[in-house]
Design a protein around this motif. Structure first.
Motif, mmCIF file in Angstrom:
data_model
loop_
_atom_site.group_PDB
_atom_site.id
_atom_site.type_symbol
_atom_site.label_atom_id
_atom_site.label_comp_id
_atom_site.label_asym_id
_atom_site.label_seq_id
_atom_site.Cartn_x
_atom_site.Cartn_y
_atom_site.Cartn_z
ATOM 1 N N GLU A 1 0.837 -1.307 -0.006
ATOM 2 C CA GLU A 1 0.006 -0.051 0.032
ATOM 3 C C GLU A 1 0.821 1.267 0.099
ATOM 4 O OE1 GLU A 1 -3.083 2.673 -0.396
ATOM 5 O OE2 GLU A 1 -3.158 0.516 -0.609
ATOM 6 N N ALA A 2 1.864 1.139 0.475
ATOM 7 C CA ALA A 2 2.954 2.474 0.647
ATOM 8 C C ALA A 2 3.366 2.748 -0.903
ATOM 9 C CB ALA A 2 4.262 2.195 1.640
ATOM 10 N N LEU A 3 3.609 1.708 -1.564
ATOM 11 C CA LEU A 3 4.076 2.157 -3.064
ATOM 12 C C LEU A 3 2.972 2.475 -3.852
ATOM 13 C CD1 LEU A 3 6.284 1.884 -4.934
ATOM 14 C CD2 LEU A 3 5.571 -0.212 -5.525
ATOM 15 N N LEU A 4 1.765 2.086 -3.627
ATOM 16 C CA LEU A 4 0.478 2.640 -4.162
ATOM 17 C C LEU A 4 0.205 4.071 -3.774
ATOM 18 C CD1 LEU A 4 -1.756 -0.528 -3.900
ATOM 19 C CD2 LEU A 4 -0.547 0.184 -6.161
ATOM 20 N N TYR A 5 0.295 4.258 -2.507
ATOM 21 C CA TYR A 5 0.201 5.764 -2.031
ATOM 22 C C TYR A 5 1.321 6.646 -2.768
ATOM 23 C CZ TYR A 5 0.388 9.771 1.069
ATOM 24 O OH TYR A 5 0.414 11.163 1.405
ATOM 25 N N LYS A 6 2.472 6.211 -2.924
ATOM 26 C CA LYS A 6 3.559 7.101 -3.576
ATOM 27 C C LYS A 6 2.981 7.330 -5.042
ATOM 28 C CE LYS A 6 7.571 5.804 -0.909
ATOM 29 N NZ LYS A 6 8.723 5.056 -0.944
ATOM 30 N N ALA A 7 2.508 6.234 -5.783
ATOM 31 C CA ALA A 7 2.280 6.266 -7.061
ATOM 32 C C ALA A 7 0.726 7.470 -7.141
ATOM 33 C CB ALA A 7 1.502 4.939 -7.583
ATOM 34 N N ARG A 8 -0.010 7.241 -6.137
ATOM 35 C CA ARG A 8 -1.277 8.026 -6.225
ATOM 36 C C ARG A 8 -0.555 9.652 -6.104
ATOM 37 N NH1 ARG A 8 -3.799 3.548 -3.759
ATOM 38 N NH2 ARG A 8 -3.257 4.313 -1.640
ATOM 39 N N ALA A 9 0.085 9.944 -5.221
ATOM 40 C CA ALA A 9 0.593 11.312 -4.782
ATOM 41 C C ALA A 9 1.401 11.806 -6.033
ATOM 42 C CB ALA A 9 1.525 11.084 -3.564
ATOM 43 N N ALA A 10 2.255 10.844 -6.726
ATOM 44 C CA ALA A 10 2.915 11.634 -7.856
ATOM 45 C C ALA A 10 2.013 11.840 -8.870
ATOM 46 C CB ALA A 10 3.880 10.570 -8.309
ATOM 47 N N LEU A 11 0.875 11.050 -9.217
ATOM 48 C CA LEU A 11 -0.111 11.000 -10.085
ATOM 49 C C LEU A 11 -0.740 12.463 -10.022
ATOM 50 C CD1 LEU A 11 -1.640 7.763 -10.693
ATOM 51 C CD2 LEU A 11 -0.410 8.988 -12.556
ATOM 52 N N LYS A 12 -0.938 12.786 -8.781
ATOM 53 C CA LYS A 12 -1.770 13.948 -8.368
ATOM 54 C C LYS A 12 -1.083 15.292 -9.001
ATOM 55 C CE LYS A 12 -4.699 12.285 -4.905
ATOM 56 N NZ LYS A 12 -4.729 11.836 -3.349
ATOM 57 N N ARG A 13 0.443 14.988 -8.745
ATOM 58 C CA ARG A 13 1.236 16.277 -9.093
ATOM 59 C C ARG A 13 1.331 16.274 -10.555
ATOM 60 N NH1 ARG A 13 4.322 13.846 -4.945
ATOM 61 N NH2 ARG A 13 5.928 13.411 -6.359
ATOM 62 N N ILE A 14 1.683 15.178 -11.367
ATOM 63 C CA ILE A 14 2.007 15.382 -12.488
ATOM 64 C C ILE A 14 0.828 15.679 -13.378
ATOM 65 C CG2 ILE A 14 3.755 13.718 -12.364
ATOM 66 C CD1 ILE A 14 2.271 11.743 -14.120
ATOM 67 N N ALA A 15 -0.407 15.645 -13.049
ATOM 68 C CA ALA A 15 -1.527 15.937 -13.818
ATOM 69 C C ALA A 15 -1.506 17.407 -14.458
ATOM 70 C CB ALA A 15 -2.976 16.021 -12.960
ATOM 71 N N THR A 16 -0.683 18.272 -13.674
ATOM 72 C CA THR A 16 -0.685 19.447 -14.085
ATOM 73 C C THR A 16 0.491 19.845 -14.606
ATOM 74 O OG1 THR A 16 0.109 20.339 -11.739
ATOM 75 C CG2 THR A 16 -2.261 20.438 -12.127
ATOM 76 N N ASN A 17 1.487 18.891 -14.911
ATOM 77 C CA ASN A 17 2.570 19.258 -15.549
ATOM 78 C C ASN A 17 2.628 19.937 -17.126
ATOM 79 O OD1 ASN A 17 5.141 18.659 -17.438
ATOM 80 N ND2 ASN A 17 6.034 17.251 -15.877
ATOM 81 N N PRO A 18 3.053 21.412 -16.965
ATOM 82 C CA PRO A 18 2.767 22.063 -18.189
ATOM 83 C C PRO A 18 3.471 21.459 -19.576
ATOM 84 C CG PRO A 18 4.151 23.061 -16.779
ATOM 85 C CD PRO A 18 3.727 21.991 -15.950
ATOM 86 N N ALA A 19 4.384 20.787 -19.478
ATOM 87 C CA ALA A 19 5.193 20.381 -20.635
ATOM 88 C C ALA A 19 4.473 19.172 -21.353
ATOM 89 C CB ALA A 19 6.554 19.848 -20.221
ATOM 90 N N LYS A 20 4.129 18.360 -20.204
ATOM 91 C CA LYS A 20 3.345 17.136 -20.706
ATOM 92 C C LYS A 20 1.909 17.548 -21.468
ATOM 93 C CE LYS A 20 4.156 13.574 -21.143
ATOM 94 N NZ LYS A 20 4.615 12.813 -22.371
ATOM 95 N N ARG A 21 1.092 18.517 -20.750
ATOM 96 C CA ARG A 21 -0.115 18.770 -21.364
ATOM 97 C C ARG A 21 0.111 19.687 -22.691
ATOM 98 N NH1 ARG A 21 -3.195 22.103 -16.621
ATOM 99 N NH2 ARG A 21 -4.745 22.065 -18.207
ATOM 100 N N LYS A 22 1.154 20.091 -22.806
ATOM 101 C CA LYS A 22 1.557 20.788 -24.307
ATOM 102 C C LYS A 22 1.980 19.609 -25.195
ATOM 103 C CE LYS A 22 3.707 24.749 -22.612
ATOM 104 N NZ LYS A 22 5.046 25.604 -22.523
ATOM 105 N N GLU A 23 2.608 18.582 -24.917
ATOM 106 C CA GLU A 23 3.039 17.693 -25.564
ATOM 107 C C GLU A 23 2.094 16.699 -26.024
ATOM 108 O OE1 GLU A 23 5.727 13.922 -24.612
ATOM 109 O OE2 GLU A 23 6.900 15.794 -24.447
ATOM 110 N N SER A 24 1.245 16.359 -25.171
ATOM 111 C CA SER A 24 0.259 15.023 -25.120
ATOM 112 C C SER A 24 -1.161 15.701 -24.665
ATOM 113 C CB SER A 24 0.688 14.067 -24.282
ATOM 114 O OG SER A 24 -0.250 12.805 -24.256
ATOM 115 N N ARG A 25 -2.132 15.531 -26.117
ATOM 116 C CA ARG A 25 -3.485 15.668 -25.875
ATOM 117 C C ARG A 25 -3.948 15.106 -24.828
ATOM 118 N NH1 ARG A 25 -6.819 17.018 -31.046
ATOM 119 N NH2 ARG A 25 -7.304 18.657 -29.860
ATOM 120 N N GLY A 26 -4.724 15.520 -24.010
ATOM 121 C CA GLY A 26 -5.452 14.672 -23.264
ATOM 122 C C GLY A 26 -4.657 14.146 -21.893
ATOM 123 N N TRP A 27 -3.667 14.751 -21.635
ATOM 124 C CA TRP A 27 -2.694 14.162 -20.590
ATOM 125 C C TRP A 27 -3.343 14.292 -19.274
ATOM 126 C CZ3 TRP A 27 1.550 11.815 -19.270
ATOM 127 C CH2 TRP A 27 2.126 12.170 -18.047
#
Length: 182
Positions: A141-167
């Motif tokens: 569960e600790a690893l899944l928690y880290k994955a969820r926390a990272a996902l929440k942060r990368i949702a707003t990564n501006p470079a990925k939003r420009k590069e990949s539609r629907g990021w």
């Protein structure tokens, strides 16, 4: 490698992670590989926060990047002279570290973790004999928690939003699939 797409293993960064995971010799190695992905994204975010996510390449580093591009298997660019000029011009200014590789690997890691938790090994890659140790891995569960926390942060990564539609939507779907337990 030169692979691009929106699927689980359809970009070089995700494929690199896959190779590391299937090459791991133990559960501890698999665990460390996943944790490394999340640590690298944290490192990127700290660099952005401190303003150190920019680098100026030396002339030697520029030439090395050009040589690496030329040496990429399957790269048959017939316009190398023009391409080299563009690269030299691009690399003459400070380059921003956009965290796209790290973000791609977080997303791939989360999707792989989801497949491990749900035991949904539908992709052809799961059938590879080399993946047997990975398939047997049960994430804590600790690893899944880290994955969820990272996902929440990368949702707003501006470079990925420009590069990949629907990021943002892809990340949100992955977060939903992984579960939102805190």
């Amino acid at each position: 490698m030169g692979t691009w797409g929106n699927g689980l293993l359809e970009n070089d960064s995700a494929l690199d992670l896959w190779e590391i995971l299937v090459a791991a010799r133990s559960e501890v190695g698999i665990q460390r590989a996943f944790e490394h992905v999340f640590q690298e994204y944290d490192r990127f975010e700290r660099a952005v926060a401190s303003g150190t996510n920019f680098a100026t390449l030396s002339a030697d580093e520029v030439e090395q990047r050009i040589a690496e591009a030329k040496a990429t298997p399957g790269n048959d660019n017939k316009h190398w002279k023009e391409f080299e000029e563009v690269l030299r011009e691009t690399y003459s200014e400070a380059i921003e570290w956009a965290g796209t590789r790290e973000a791609d690997q977080v997303l791939a890691a989360a999707l792989i973790l989801h497949a491990l938790v749900t035991r949904s090994f539908l992709d052809r890659a799961w059938g590879a004999p080399s993946a047997s140790r990975l398939i047997a891995f049960t994430p804590a569960e600790a690893l899944l928690y880290k994955a969820r926390a990272a996902l929440k942060r990368i949702a707003t990564n501006p470079a990925k939003r420009k590069e990949s539609r629907g990021w943002t939507k892809r990340v949100a779907r992955t977060l939903e699939a992984l579960g939102t337990q805190e």
